[in-house]
Write a protein that holds these residues in place. Sequence first.
Motif, short mmCIF file in Angstrom:
data_model
loop_
_atom_site.label_atom_id
_atom_site.label_comp_id
_atom_site.label_asym_id
_atom_site.label_seq_id
_atom_site.Cartn_x
_atom_site.Cartn_y
_atom_site.Cartn_z
N ASP A 1 42.15 1.09 27.95
CA ASP A 1 42.32 1.23 26.50
C ASP A 1 41.29 0.48 25.67
O ASP A 1 40.92 0.94 24.58
N LYS B 1 39.55 1.50 22.05
CA LYS B 1 39.85 0.74 20.84
C LYS B 1 38.55 0.20 20.22
O LYS B 1 38.37 0.22 19.00
N ARG C 1 41.49 -12.04 21.12
CA ARG C 1 42.54 -11.83 20.15
C ARG C 1 42.17 -12.46 18.81
O ARG C 1 42.31 -11.85 17.75
N GLU D 1 43.42 -1.20 11.29
CA GLU D 1 44.23 -0.59 12.35
C GLU D 1 43.62 -0.84 13.74
O GLU D 1 44.33 -1.24 14.67
N SER D 2 42.34 -0.60 13.88
CA SER D 2 41.70 -0.76 15.19
C SER D 2 41.65 -2.21 15.63
O SER D 2 41.89 -2.52 16.80
N GLU E 1 40.37 -8.10 11.54
CA GLU E 1 41.51 -7.51 10.86
C GLU E 1 41.72 -8.16 9.49
O GLU E 1 41.94 -7.46 8.48
N SER F 1 36.66 3.00 18.45
CA SER F 1 37.28 3.27 17.15
C SER F 1 36.89 2.21 16.14
O SER F 1 36.58 2.51 14.98
N GLY G 1 46.44 -6.95 19.62
CA GLY G 1 47.66 -6.89 20.42
C GLY G 1 47.39 -6.71 21.90
O GLY G 1 48.02 -7.37 22.74
N ALA G 2 46.45 -5.84 22.21
CA ALA G 2 46.11 -5.61 23.62
C ALA G 2 45.54 -6.87 24.26
O ALA G 2 45.85 -7.20 25.41
N HIS H 1 43.71 -4.58 14.68
CA HIS H 1 45.09 -4.97 14.98
C HIS H 1 45.49 -4.50 16.39
O HIS H 1 46.11 -5.25 17.16
N SER H 2 45.14 -3.29 16.73
CA SER H 2 45.46 -2.73 18.03
C SER H 2 44.77 -3.53 19.15
O SER H 2 45.39 -3.85 20.16
#
Length: 122
Positions: free
Chosen positions: A35, A39, A75, A57-58, A82, A42, A64-65, A60-61
């Motif tokens: 993933d 990500k 992170r 959005e990207s 973000e 994006s 989290g991953a 944030h994703s």
Amino acid sequence: MSDEQSVHLDEQGSLARVGQDHELLCELYEAFSQDAPLKLASLEGAVRNADISGIVESAHSLKGASAAIGAEHCRGLAESLEMAGHAEDLAQAPELFRLVSSEVALVLSLVSERIAAYSSQA
């Protein structure tokens, strides 16, 4: 894993969060490996196009991953990007993206090593 590497991937902390389940942690690593490049792509497009909602959005994703596998530095960098998006302050976005991208590449390398190590133990 060396202390220097654990700054980028906290395997012991991650194992503690998954109840010392090496198989589950390996599955999380594999999911990240699949993933994270998507990500990141994006996020790159959003930064290139100054797409604030896409950046938020990207990032944030990816945040989290990264948290899910104990990649705390990654992170934190994703969170910085973000927050820049939330503030609509994109002046630092290209540099933050460069840092995130470099960190993701490092984490992917470490994750690949760990997957191989777990596979050889199975």
